[in-house]
Design an enzyme around this catalytic site. Structure first.
Site, PDB file in Angstrom:
ATOM      1  CG  LEU A   1      -2.083  -0.984   1.176  1.00  0.00           C
ATOM      2  CD1 LEU A   1      -2.737  -1.095   2.548  1.00  0.00           C
ATOM      3  CD2 LEU A   1      -3.112  -0.567   0.130  1.00  0.00           C
TER       4      LEU A   1
ATOM      5  CG  ASP B   1      13.595   0.986  12.393  1.00  0.00           C
ATOM      6  OD1 ASP B   1      12.399   0.878  12.732  1.00  0.00           O
ATOM      7  OD2 ASP B   1      14.462   0.179  12.761  1.00  0.00           O
TER       8      ASP B   1
ATOM      9  CG  ASN C   1       1.747   2.227   4.518  1.00  0.00           C
ATOM     10  OD1 ASN C   1       0.653   1.677   4.382  1.00  0.00           O
ATOM     11  ND2 ASN C   1       2.881   1.656   4.121  1.00  0.00           N
TER      12      ASN C   1
ATOM     13  CE1 TYR D   1      -2.061  -4.964  11.712  1.00  0.00           C
ATOM     14  CE2 TYR D   1      -4.397  -5.495  11.707  1.00  0.00           C
ATOM     15  CZ  TYR D   1      -3.316  -4.876  11.120  1.00  0.00           C
ATOM     16  OH  TYR D   1      -3.478  -4.160   9.963  1.00  0.00           O
TER      17      TYR D   1
ATOM     18  CE  LYS E   1      -2.708  -1.260  11.619  1.00  0.00           C
ATOM     19  NZ  LYS E   1      -1.870  -0.210  11.005  1.00  0.00           N
TER      20      LYS E   1
ATOM     21  CB  THR F   1      -0.122  -6.120   1.616  1.00  0.00           C
ATOM     22  OG1 THR F   1      -0.554  -6.403   2.957  1.00  0.00           O
ATOM     23  CG2 THR F   1      -1.036  -5.087   0.984  1.00  0.00           C
TER      24      THR F   1
END
Length: 236
Positions: free
Chosen positions: A13, A55, A83, A161, A165, A194
């Site tokens: 992306l 990084d 991103n 995860y 988000k 991805t």
């Protein structure tokens, strides 16, 4: 010149977003922690791409990237796309197996990384005419989506995860309130094929990048503090 920085821009992306913003007339700083991959990506993107080693988990790397962009771009940055992200410990459906170390490692990239980069680049953004920040979140961070049995998100349980988000959306909201002259928004690109998901996503990177690019190109009269997907305001 109109400038944009994208973290994790050497593939997926991030790369597609870079390609589209270059098409729209931006000079794009291709942020990547792997110098070889980052330079190769910038080479493929053409003369309006500049590689910058970045990084997001390394404070010194982030500061050095901000100094490089400050010098190279003439002291301002128009668009920042946070991103870069990782899939986490990969303990799908095993909430009880996730450790504090797992959580810290995932948050270090997905949440703290976005904060490190935003903090370092805020002076450059504030020096721009109509600055925009886009944070790439996920439908897996939505309470509404993950509790709707008709949505795929309700069948994906990943403590580190998903919660990272969710946190990124609130981080976005807080920045938007604190900096009303900037446009801060979070986006859900959807289940995109991805490397993050082993290319199992059901849509292409071209489709997934659509909402990132759209929100990156808003003007000073655009929304701020929101969470958006391809259809508009996302379920939250």
């Amino acid at each position: 010149m109109t400038t944009a920085l994208i973290t994790g821009a050497n593939k997926g992306l991030g790369f597609e977003t870079a390609r589209r913003l270059i098409e729209a007339g931006h000079t794009v700083y291709v942020g990547a922690r792997d110098a070889h991959a980052g330079r190769a990506a910038a080479g493929r993107l053409g003369s309006r791409a500049r590689f910058v080693r970045l990084d997001v988990t390394d404070e010194d790397s982030v500061k050095a990237a901000a100094e490089f962009v400050r010098t190279d771009a003439g002291g301002h940055l128009d668009v920042l796309v946070n991103n870069a992200g990782i899939a986490g410990a990969g303990k799908l459906g095993r909430v009880g197996d996730v450790t504090g170390t797992d959580m810290r490692n995932t948050y270090d990239t997905n949440v703290f990384g976005a904060v490190r980069v935003t903090h370092a680049f805020l002076p450059l953004l504030e020096a721009a005419g109509a600055p925009v920040v886009v944070n790439v979140s996920s439908g897996l961070g939505s309470l509404a989506a993950t509790n709707d049995p008709d949505r795929l998100e309700s069948r994906v349980t990943m403590l580190d995860y998903n919660s990272s988000k969710t946190a990124l959306v609130m981080v976005t909201s807080q920045y938007a309130k604190a900096y009303p002259a900037l446009r801060f928004n979070a986006v859900d690109p959807g289940y995109t094929a991805t490397a993050l998901n082993g290319h199992r996503g059901t849509q292409s990177v071209e489709e997934g990048a659509e909402v990132i690019v759209r929100m990156a190109l808003i003007g000073s009269d655009g929304p701020t503090g929101g969470f958006f997907d391809k259809d508009g305001p996302a379920a939250w």
